[in-house]
Design an enzyme around this catalytic site. Structure first.
Site, mmCIF file in Angstrom:
data_model
loop_
_atom_site.group_PDB
_atom_site.id
_atom_site.type_symbol
_atom_site.label_atom_id
_atom_site.label_comp_id
_atom_site.label_asym_id
_atom_site.label_seq_id
_atom_site.Cartn_x
_atom_site.Cartn_y
_atom_site.Cartn_z
ATOM 1 N N HIS A 61 -14.375 -1.481 -20.117
ATOM 2 C CA HIS A 61 -15.302 -1.680 -18.994
ATOM 3 C C HIS A 61 -14.884 -2.812 -18.067
ATOM 4 O O HIS A 61 -15.201 -2.801 -16.885
ATOM 5 C CB HIS A 61 -16.730 -1.909 -19.503
ATOM 6 C CG HIS A 61 -17.000 -3.299 -20.017
ATOM 7 N ND1 HIS A 61 -16.585 -3.729 -21.260
ATOM 8 C CD2 HIS A 61 -17.642 -4.360 -19.452
ATOM 9 C CE1 HIS A 61 -16.962 -4.983 -21.442
ATOM 10 N NE2 HIS A 61 -17.608 -5.394 -20.358
ATOM 11 N N ASP A 62 -14.154 -3.803 -18.572
ATOM 12 C CA ASP A 62 -13.761 -4.951 -17.750
ATOM 13 C C ASP A 62 -12.295 -4.909 -17.333
ATOM 14 O O ASP A 62 -11.726 -5.948 -16.978
ATOM 15 C CB ASP A 62 -14.036 -6.258 -18.497
ATOM 16 C CG ASP A 62 -15.383 -6.875 -18.147
ATOM 17 O OD1 ASP A 62 -15.967 -6.475 -17.119
ATOM 18 O OD2 ASP A 62 -15.858 -7.746 -18.903
ATOM 19 N N LYS A 100 -11.060 -6.833 -14.315
ATOM 20 C CA LYS A 100 -10.916 -8.296 -14.309
ATOM 21 C C LYS A 100 -9.455 -8.729 -14.347
ATOM 22 O O LYS A 100 -9.149 -9.886 -14.062
ATOM 23 C CB LYS A 100 -11.687 -8.910 -15.475
ATOM 24 C CG LYS A 100 -13.178 -8.990 -15.207
ATOM 25 C CD LYS A 100 -13.896 -9.832 -16.235
ATOM 26 C CE LYS A 100 -15.368 -9.982 -15.853
ATOM 27 N NZ LYS A 100 -16.127 -10.706 -16.888
ATOM 28 N N HIS A 138 -14.649 -6.577 -9.452
ATOM 29 C CA HIS A 138 -13.926 -6.151 -10.660
ATOM 30 C C HIS A 138 -14.355 -4.777 -11.181
ATOM 31 O O HIS A 138 -13.505 -4.017 -11.661
ATOM 32 C CB HIS A 138 -13.989 -7.230 -11.764
ATOM 33 C CG HIS A 138 -15.267 -7.297 -12.538
ATOM 34 N ND1 HIS A 138 -16.296 -8.147 -12.202
ATOM 35 C CD2 HIS A 138 -15.673 -6.632 -13.657
ATOM 36 C CE1 HIS A 138 -17.273 -8.008 -13.077
ATOM 37 N NE2 HIS A 138 -16.928 -7.091 -13.965
ATOM 38 N N HIS A 182 -21.610 -1.324 -15.173
ATOM 39 C CA HIS A 182 -22.169 -2.238 -16.172
ATOM 40 C C HIS A 182 -22.878 -3.448 -15.577
ATOM 41 O O HIS A 182 -23.541 -4.196 -16.309
ATOM 42 C CB HIS A 182 -21.089 -2.671 -17.176
ATOM 43 C CG HIS A 182 -19.961 -3.482 -16.626
ATOM 44 N ND1 HIS A 182 -18.872 -2.905 -16.018
ATOM 45 C CD2 HIS A 182 -19.743 -4.812 -16.587
ATOM 46 C CE1 HIS A 182 -18.027 -3.845 -15.645
ATOM 47 N NE2 HIS A 182 -18.532 -5.022 -15.969
ATOM 48 N N HIS A 183 -22.776 -3.663 -14.263
ATOM 49 C CA HIS A 183 -23.538 -4.737 -13.609
ATOM 50 C C HIS A 183 -24.595 -4.190 -12.642
ATOM 51 O O HIS A 183 -25.151 -4.944 -11.845
ATOM 52 C CB HIS A 183 -22.597 -5.678 -12.852
ATOM 53 C CG HIS A 183 -21.806 -6.585 -13.744
ATOM 54 N ND1 HIS A 183 -22.391 -7.538 -14.548
ATOM 55 C CD2 HIS A 183 -20.462 -6.670 -13.976
ATOM 56 C CE1 HIS A 183 -21.445 -8.181 -15.226
ATOM 57 N NE2 HIS A 183 -20.279 -7.660 -14.900
ATOM 58 N N ASP A 202 -23.505 -5.379 -22.451
ATOM 59 C CA ASP A 202 -22.724 -6.394 -21.735
ATOM 60 C C ASP A 202 -23.538 -7.670 -21.533
ATOM 61 O O ASP A 202 -23.048 -8.773 -21.763
ATOM 62 C CB ASP A 202 -22.276 -5.826 -20.392
ATOM 63 C CG ASP A 202 -21.381 -6.772 -19.621
ATOM 64 O OD1 ASP A 202 -20.273 -7.069 -20.112
ATOM 65 O OD2 ASP A 202 -21.785 -7.236 -18.541
#
Length: 480
Positions: free
Chosen positions: A327-328, A331, A356, A380-381, A409
């Site tokens: 998921h990241d 980044k 990101h 996810h944010h 998260d």
């Protein structure tokens, strides 16, 4: 971003039947380009260049296959030294890495350090930092390259590549005359794959900046020092072909690289191998910052716990874990000066950080089998009230899978250390998440997390639970 129907599910396992290993790794190589500060497609172009040389040398099929994956995955360890570069040189690790690839010799090196150390700071601060760097230059270089090379080789082994591929990655920065790192190997003791990969990398960088003759001149200038003097004329004859530069810049180059027999070789891309690839790339992602170390694997574990509480099938739960591990991935394209910042971010830094998920979506959506996963991971944010980022999606656009990942998260971000505060205890974490429930996060997914955490015996049983399942629970977490 195309949001899928929240109620529609792809059949787990079906897309992988047509997924080729080259397609998967070719797409993920774009994430490696980001963390090296290179233009998109750098690893793919290096692969194409190196395979032209392999054909000229008449390499056997197995050697070509190993070289192919060495070239495509040469930067697997590149994220592991990003935080250290940022800390030591007080600079943007992405531009530092990008600019460093054109440096050759002491004079250029000193100029590079002046331009790329503590940029934007007062002159006396820059001089002080530069003095500290110069006092331990050789040791720093060895440390940074050793970390990068050994980490990359270890991840290649985890991805089930041959020892020849792992060694090719481990020795990428060795030089013909023994002046390279991390082992100071000389001549033929340097693996052939490493020699080709380093030269292919230099060709791609210099061809973009100075054209073919500039790249050829750089190879010839370093023959016998950095590069195998017998390989240099092979490279220069290949890159001086009339169609070389147009072909290198052709938008169809990626498709050509991914259509080779090597792209379909080595391993069947089944569910087990997709798990391995996801786990390996989670290590690349989390190595980017000390404050994200272990974050992806913990989010994956919490995601699995929520899925269990909500009655997900084993196949769909497995699919969700994969998405949490990746998921990241975006980044990797964010400078560590932002990721590791101990104080409040500026408006510009916040805007860049919020990109990101977009960067991650761009990488994962290139893979047919991961397109739904890309949508889930990129959300996810997001928040139910539409006040999240990067797309401002609201409850009507957020599938249950997106909501699960957001809860997992946030939970990890609160219960693990960050640059500006220690991990929060469970009661404080729940107090914050209680306020988010209904407006920011999904109440049902949050309740499922709480039930799972209670069943796990948190906190006394947390470490045992996660370690028994292969998930590390004691590492610091993400910054945003």
């Amino acid at each position: 971003m195309t949001i899928l129907d929240p109620n529609s599910h792809h059949t787990p396992g079906a897309p992988q039947e047509t997924l080729q290993l080259g397609e998967l790794l070719g797409a993920l190589s774009h994430a490696l380009d980001m963390t090296e500060g290179q233009p998109k497609g750098h690893c793919l172009r290096c692969c194409w260049i190196g395979m032209q040389v392999a054909a000229e040398l008449g390499m056997a099929p197995q050697a070509r296959s190993d070289l192919y994956f060495t070239l495509l995955m040469k930067d697997l360890g590149c994220s592991s030294n990003a935080a250290r570069i940022c800390q030591l040189y007080k600079t943007d690790d992405l531009s530092f890495k990008r600019n460093f690839k054109t440096v050759n010799g002491l004079r250029q090196g000193l100029g590079f350090l002046w331009r790329n150390t503590a940029g934007g700071a007062a002159v006396w601060t820059r001089l002080k930092t530069l003095k500290q760097v110069l006092a331990k230059t050789s040791g720093l270089a060895a440390e940074l390259i050793d970390t990068r090379c050994n980490r990359g080789a270890a991840i290649a082994r985890q991805m089930r590549f041959s020892e020849a591929v792992a060694e090719g990655i481990a020795c990428l920065d060795e030089h013909w005359d023994g002046g390279g790192l991390p082992k100071g190997l000389t001549g033929d003791s340097i693996p052939l794959f490493s020699r080709i990969a380093l030269m292919a990398q230099v060709v791609d960088v210099f061809a973009a900046e100075r054209g073919i003759e500039g790249a050829a001149a750089e190879l010839e200038r370093r023959a016998g020092t950095w590069f195998d003097p017998e390989l240099v004329p092979v490279f220069t004859s290949v890159i001086r072909r009339p169609r070389f530069l147009p072909d290198l810049r052709d938008p169809g180059l990626e498709a050509e690289v991914l259509a080779t027999p090597q792209a379909r070789h080595i391993h069947p891309v089944d569910e087990d191998y997709l798990d391995k690839i996801s786990e390996a790339f989670s290590l690349v992602i989390d190595a980017k910052s000390p404050f994200t170390h272990g974050h992806s694997r913990r989010v994956a574990r919490y995601t699995a716990m929520i899925c269990d509480q909500l009655g997900y099938t084993p196949a769909r739960r497995r699919w969700m874990v994969r998405g949490a591990l990746l998921h990241d991935i975006g980044k990797l394209g964010i400078p560590n000066a932002i990721l590791d910042k101990p104080g409040k971010m500026t408006e510009a830094e916040t805007a860049r950080m919020k990109q990101h998920p977009v960067l991650g979506h761009q990488v994962l959506s290139r893979i047919f089998a991961f397109r739904e996963l890309a949508d889930v991971s990129a959300a996810h944010h997001e928040r139910l009230d539409g006040k999240g980022y990067p797309f401002g999606l609201d409850a009507g656009q957020l599938s249950q899978e997106m909501r699960i990942l957001a809860v997992a998260d946030i939970f990890d971000a609160l219960t693990a250390d960050r640059p500006y505060r220690a991990a929060l205890p469970l009661d404080e974490t729940y107090a914050i998440m209680d306020k988010l429930s209904g407006s920011g996060i999904d109440p049902d997914c949050y309740a499922a997390l709480q039930d799972a955490v209670t069943a796990s015996g948190w906190p006394s049983g947390q470490d045992r639970l996660l370690q028994d399942s292969g998930w590390v629970a004691t590492d610091p977490a993400e910054t945003a």
